[in-house]
Design a protein around this motif. Structure first.
Motif, PDB file in Angstrom:
ATOM      1  N   ASP A 165      -6.740  -1.505   5.410  1.00  0.00           N
ATOM      2  CA  ASP A 165      -6.275  -0.220   4.871  1.00  0.00           C
ATOM      3  C   ASP A 165      -6.599   0.912   5.846  1.00  0.00           C
ATOM      4  O   ASP A 165      -7.767   1.176   6.138  1.00  0.00           O
ATOM      5  N   GLU A 181      -6.650   3.964   5.410  1.00  0.00           N
ATOM      6  CA  GLU A 181      -7.427   5.041   4.794  1.00  0.00           C
ATOM      7  C   GLU A 181      -8.927   4.811   4.982  1.00  0.00           C
ATOM      8  O   GLU A 181      -9.716   5.738   4.824  1.00  0.00           O
ATOM      9  N   ARG A 182      -9.305   3.551   5.293  1.00  0.00           N
ATOM     10  CA  ARG A 182     -10.729   3.267   5.483  1.00  0.00           C
ATOM     11  C   ARG A 182     -11.068   2.813   6.906  1.00  0.00           C
ATOM     12  O   ARG A 182     -12.154   3.059   7.401  1.00  0.00           O
ATOM     13  N   HIS A 197      -5.240  -1.364  -2.218  1.00  0.00           N
ATOM     14  CA  HIS A 197      -5.971  -0.323  -1.476  1.00  0.00           C
ATOM     15  C   HIS A 197      -7.476  -0.571  -1.456  1.00  0.00           C
ATOM     16  O   HIS A 197      -8.063  -0.977  -2.462  1.00  0.00           O
ATOM     17  N   TYR A 198      -8.108  -0.257  -0.335  1.00  0.00           N
ATOM     18  CA  TYR A 198      -9.552  -0.482  -0.167  1.00  0.00           C
ATOM     19  C   TYR A 198     -10.366   0.230  -1.241  1.00  0.00           C
ATOM     20  O   TYR A 198     -11.252  -0.367  -1.858  1.00  0.00           O
ATOM     21  N   SER A 199     -10.084   1.522  -1.465  1.00  0.00           N
ATOM     22  CA  SER A 199     -10.913   2.295  -2.408  1.00  0.00           C
ATOM     23  C   SER A 199     -10.828   1.714  -3.812  1.00  0.00           C
ATOM     24  O   SER A 199     -11.839   1.650  -4.528  1.00  0.00           O
ATOM     25  N   ARG A 257      -0.428   1.999  -5.895  1.00  0.00           N
ATOM     26  CA  ARG A 257      -1.800   1.493  -6.010  1.00  0.00           C
ATOM     27  C   ARG A 257      -1.928   0.268  -6.909  1.00  0.00           C
ATOM     28  O   ARG A 257      -2.933  -0.447  -6.821  1.00  0.00           O
ATOM     29  N   ARG A 260       0.833  -1.208   0.000  1.00  0.00           N
ATOM     30  CA  ARG A 260       0.000   0.000   0.000  1.00  0.00           C
ATOM     31  C   ARG A 260       0.867   1.256   0.000  1.00  0.00           C
ATOM     32  O   ARG A 260       0.563   2.237  -0.681  1.00  0.00           O
TER      33      ARG A 260
END
Length: 401
Positions: free
Chosen positions: A324, A326-327, A42-44, A28, A24
């Motif tokens: 992740d 970010e989430r 990555h989650y997104s 990406r 990560r």
């Protein structure tokens, strides 16, 4: 740079999460030469690509193998590909839409609701026997037999035949690992032939003597004159067994192994069984049973400035996405009370797991029974992992009461 991502290494399989952190941080999308795949951590991105119609589980609805730049599979593998290729998991629209609509008529929320007492009875019987024996291998005694018995009851498989199901399923699922060997392929083909023949006989019997089971419902399901073909019914039944128990088995044993390594969280759950619904979701997130989900690129896509051309394969790293930062707040921390938990363990988009509600019922039942009837269950020895990375689980989990 990505040496730490090594899906054939026992050390990596035992703990892939540090490698995911590095992936990560590095970007990406990463091309992984050994499997010729683009790793997406990555989650997104994973969440978005699961819903992106420029990707597909198959490409054969639009291209031949040759047009897509790939070599057709060997003729000897045909029984496996016929079986797997007619199931919901490996189809795209319009076939996927039609079959999912027909299967959904048979596999309704009411069907799952009606199964709850059966699931709870089976879980109670298995845990009672486990407690009476003083413990042992939790995988063999509880985790494995419960979902297999539930699916077998759903399909109407006679009790005497149920021991056949898990070995067939295991052999077929071997083909979902990365770069499977020739022997794995041979075993999968044999199992595909035997399982298909068995189900063909069961379907013929249900046509003559329909019951209240799922096979009878699949035979009866129709929509504007459309019905499932026999092959579609066979493939659906096999998928329901494979997808319907592999993840549940591994979430159960991986989940208990996780709890034993987090005694404070296990103590909180023992003290308050009301935590069970969020605990199940957190265990599904924290150590994902299906680590990777593959998709073919049908039209060029771009991820983080990297163009991934048509004909490529992307490997969506569910295990990484579910950790992740970010989430998820403090993603490497196990928090059984976590409320904001949109994990993607069951996928997303048109291929979202049809059996997710049933899996949740089974997990709540088995964890609940063990918490109530074996409150002092403890680990006997550190378990070993199966070598498989994609479908990731323990070989056994020996415990005492």
């Amino acid at each position: 740079m990505y040496v730490s991502f090594d899906p054939w290494s026992p050390a990596f399989v035992a703990d892939p999460y540090p490698a995911y952190t590095a992936l990560r941080a590095a970007g990406r999308a990463h091309f992984f030469e050994p499997t010729r795949q683009w790793l997406v951590p990555h989650y997104s991105d994973v969440s978005g690509l699961l819903r992106d119609r420029r990707l597909g589980r198959t490409y054969l609805h639009r291209f031949t193998h040759e047009e897509f730049g790939l070599t057709p599979p060997p003729d000897a593998h045909e029984p496996f590909h016929t079986l797997n290729g007619q199931g919901l998991l490996d189809l795209e629209a319009p076939d996927h839409t039609r079959i999912r609509r027909l299967v959904s008529k048979a596999f309704t929320p009411r069907t799952v609701e009606r199964l709850v007492p059966t699931v709870e009875r089976l879980a109670a019987e298995l845990v009672d026997a486990f407690v009476a024996s003083g413990g042992g291998d939790l995988l063999a005694a509880v985790a494995e037999p419960l979902p297999v018995a539930v699916i077998a009851e759903m399909l109407g498989v006679p009790e005497a035949d149920r021991a056949l199901l898990r070995p067939w399923s295991s052999a077929i699922c071997g083909m979902f690992e990365l770069n499977p060997s020739q022997e794995t392929a041979r075993e999968a083909v044999r199992a595909s032939v035997d399982f298909s023949a068995y189900l063909r006989g069961l379907i013929a019997e249900r046509r003559t003597n329909p019951g209240t089971d799922l096979i009878s419902a699949l035979i009866a399901a129709h929509d504007e004159g459309e019905r499932l073909s026999e092959q579609e019914m066979i493939s659906t039944c096999v998928l329901l067994l494979n997808a319907g128990h592999e993840a549940t088995v591994n979430t159960t044993v991986n989940g208990w192994w996780t709890l034993f390594r987090h005694p404070d969280q296990l103590a909180a759950l023992r003290k308050d069984h009301g935590l069970l619904p969020t605990a199940v979701e957190e265990l599904l997130r924290y150590d994902t049973p299906l680590q990777m989900f593959e998709r073919w690129v049908l039209d060029d896509i771009e991820i983080g400035g990297t163009v991934i051309p048509r004909g490529s394969e992307v490997a969506l790293l569910f295990g990484s996405a579910n950790r992740d930062p970010e989430r998820f707040a403090e993603p490497d921390t196990l928090d059984l009370s976590r409320s904001d938990n949109p994990h993607i363990t069951f996928g997303a988009g048109m291929h979202y797991c049809l059996g997710a509600p049933l899996a949740r019922v089974e997990l709540a039942a088995s964890f609940g029974e063990l918490l109530r009837k074996a409150p002092g269950v403890r680990l006997v020895s550190e378990p070993q992992w199966h070598p498989g990375y994609v479908i990731r689980g323990l070989k056994e989990l020996n415990v005492e009461l």
